[in-house]
Design a protein around this motif. Structure first.
Motif, PDB file in Angstrom:
ATOM      1  N   ARG A 198     -26.768  21.622  -2.106  1.00 32.60           N
ATOM      2  CA  ARG A 198     -26.090  20.686  -3.189  1.00 32.60           C
ATOM      3  C   ARG A 198     -24.816  20.126  -2.363  1.00 32.60           C
ATOM      4  O   ARG A 198     -24.122  21.165  -2.279  1.00 32.60           O
ATOM      5  N   GLN A 220     -35.632  15.842   2.911  1.00 31.91           N
ATOM      6  CA  GLN A 220     -35.607  15.180   1.660  1.00 31.91           C
ATOM      7  C   GLN A 220     -34.114  15.176   1.182  1.00 31.91           C
ATOM      8  O   GLN A 220     -33.144  16.138   1.376  1.00 31.91           O
ATOM      9  N   TRP A 242     -25.757  15.185  -4.037  1.00 29.89           N
ATOM     10  CA  TRP A 242     -27.320  15.028  -3.542  1.00 29.89           C
ATOM     11  C   TRP A 242     -27.721  16.491  -3.336  1.00 29.89           C
ATOM     12  O   TRP A 242     -27.152  17.446  -3.004  1.00 29.89           O
ATOM     13  N   THR A 249     -32.727  19.038   1.598  1.00 26.59           N
ATOM     14  CA  THR A 249     -33.608  20.138   1.887  1.00 26.59           C
ATOM     15  C   THR A 249     -33.536  19.748   3.298  1.00 26.59           C
ATOM     16  O   THR A 249     -34.014  18.691   3.843  1.00 26.59           O
ATOM     17  N   VAL A 282     -32.313  13.996  -2.329  1.00 23.87           N
ATOM     18  CA  VAL A 282     -32.503  13.480  -3.861  1.00 23.87           C
ATOM     19  C   VAL A 282     -31.088  13.147  -4.160  1.00 23.87           C
ATOM     20  O   VAL A 282     -30.121  14.026  -4.441  1.00 23.87           O
ATOM     21  N   ARG A 283     -30.588  11.899  -4.597  1.00 23.53           N
ATOM     22  CA  ARG A 283     -29.294  11.564  -5.158  1.00 23.53           C
ATOM     23  C   ARG A 283     -29.052  11.910  -6.656  1.00 23.53           C
ATOM     24  O   ARG A 283     -29.914  11.217  -7.590  1.00 23.53           O
ATOM     25  N   GLU A 284     -28.190  12.624  -7.138  1.00 19.52           N
ATOM     26  CA  GLU A 284     -28.257  12.971  -8.248  1.00 19.52           C
ATOM     27  C   GLU A 284     -26.661  12.609  -8.823  1.00 19.52           C
ATOM     28  O   GLU A 284     -25.833  13.542  -8.755  1.00 19.52           O
ATOM     29  N   THR A 340     -32.260  24.571   0.993  1.00 19.15           N
ATOM     30  CA  THR A 340     -31.880  23.459  -0.141  1.00 19.15           C
ATOM     31  C   THR A 340     -30.245  23.677  -0.349  1.00 19.15           C
ATOM     32  O   THR A 340     -29.850  24.784  -0.623  1.00 19.15           O
ATOM     33  N   THR A 388     -26.142  14.961   6.209  1.00 14.92           N
ATOM     34  CA  THR A 388     -27.552  14.316   6.274  1.00 14.92           C
ATOM     35  C   THR A 388     -27.704  13.455   7.372  1.00 14.92           C
ATOM     36  O   THR A 388     -28.753  12.992   7.869  1.00 14.92           O
TER      37      THR A 388
END
Length: 328
Positions: free
Chosen positions: A244, A260, A268, A271, A262-264, A242, A253
């Motif tokens: 960041r 996976q 991002w 994983t 996940v956009r924060e 995982t 990516t």
């Protein structure tokens, strides 16, 4: 060589659309679509996109403007895009060299298309294309030809092979099954007696090989790989990592298979599965601030230990210097 994507085709078309329309005020949309080899619907969508394109500021006078009168279109403001896209000398030479290299690469299945594109660029580049640049890949060609001949002989091979995921070179005996090309690379698919499984060996990573005096005899269970989606097919048995990532690390990516994203906000959470934590350690250690490792704990500990060792080695010369007696 992979086919052009629709987005790449559209970008090239948009870059040339404004100067094309400037030279043909009031042209029928159907006529322009025929010239550009697109449908009327696609050209109208391109024109709608051009309306929101222009120079930074994006206010009145910055954006491209046009008048569409029924089936006719006229550019009324070009926002400075009044000349067709042209390659500068460095860009043209880089394309010529790249295409010549592709043409020399063994196993390329689109050689005719490459040679046609090369001929067009060389013709447009003029004298520049005659620059004394020769592109040859003799080592790759020679190695590939020798491996192919050895496979055709039907005998087993002893390989000296480099595995980048573990950063190690190993010797192994294999029973060749077939030669194939995936993603622009040539592979030998064979039954590996050391791993007791079918393996793909990239030709440019075979440091040396010897043809043995015994026939290639893959067992019944030696099933060829399904390479329709590429060589690497991560499964649940592989370690899950995982990360960041910031803006500068998002390329991961696109280049590697991920499970996976996940956009924060600007960061991002990604994983992905890796073949080996050692490879992940070496890969991530060089990514800088744009990539932070979140897990697994074992990988975090490996990277911390590597960083601590590097800091100790960096500090060691200073400590030795401080222990030396002063001169004089």
């Amino acid at each position: 060589m992979s086919a052009r994507t629709p987005s790449a085709d559209r970008l090239g078309r948009l870059l040339n659309l404004v100067p094309y329309l400037l030279a043909r005020p009031g042209i029928l949309i159907s006529e322009a679509a025929a010239d550009l080899a697109v449908t009327d619907k696609q050209l109208r969508e391109d024109l709608e996109l051009l309306w929101v394109c222009g120079l930074p500021g994006y206010g009145p006078g910055d954006l491209i403007d046009m008048a569409i009168d029924g089936d006719h279109v006229t550019i009324s403001h070009d926002a400075g895009m009044d000349k067709p896209l042209r390659l500068n000398p460095d860009e043209a030479l880089a394309l010529v060299v790249a295409l010549r290299m592709l043409a020399e690469t063994p196993g390329i299945g689109t050689r005719d298309a490459i040679e046609r594109a090369l001929a067009k660029i060389e013709n447009a580049a003029g004298d520049l294309a005659d620059a004394p640049v020769a592109v040859k890949l003799p080592a790759n060609q020679e190695r590939l030809a020798k491996v192919r001949a050895a496979v055709a002989s039907g005998n087993a091979l002893r390989l000296t092979y480099y595995t980048p995921s573990r950063d190690e070179t190993t010797d192994r005996v294999v029973d060749p099954m077939r030669m194939l090309m995936v993603g622009g690379f040539n592979y030998l698919e064979a039954w590996c007696r050391r791993a007791e499984a079918t393996r793909l060996f990239r030709i440019d990573r075979i440091d040396a090989f010897t043809e043995l005096d015994e026939p290639s005899a893959p067992p019944v269970g030696a099933v060829p790989h399904d390479v329709t989606g590429g060589v690497f097919h991560p499964g649940p048995e592989l370690p899950l990592v995982t990360l960041r990532v910031g803006r500068g690390g998002r390329w991961i990516t696109e280049y590697y298979p991920v499970e996976q994203v996940v956009r924060e906000g600007p960061e991002w959470l990604v994983t992905m599965r890796v073949t080996d934590l050692g490879w992940a350690q070496r890969f991530l250690a060089g990514q800088g601030r744009d990539v932070t490792v979140v897990g697994p704990p074992e990988l975090l500990e490996r990277i911390r230990a590597q960083a601590a060792t590097a800091l100790d080695q960096y500090a060691a010369p200073h400590g030795l210097a401080a222990d030396r007696p002063a001169a004089g």
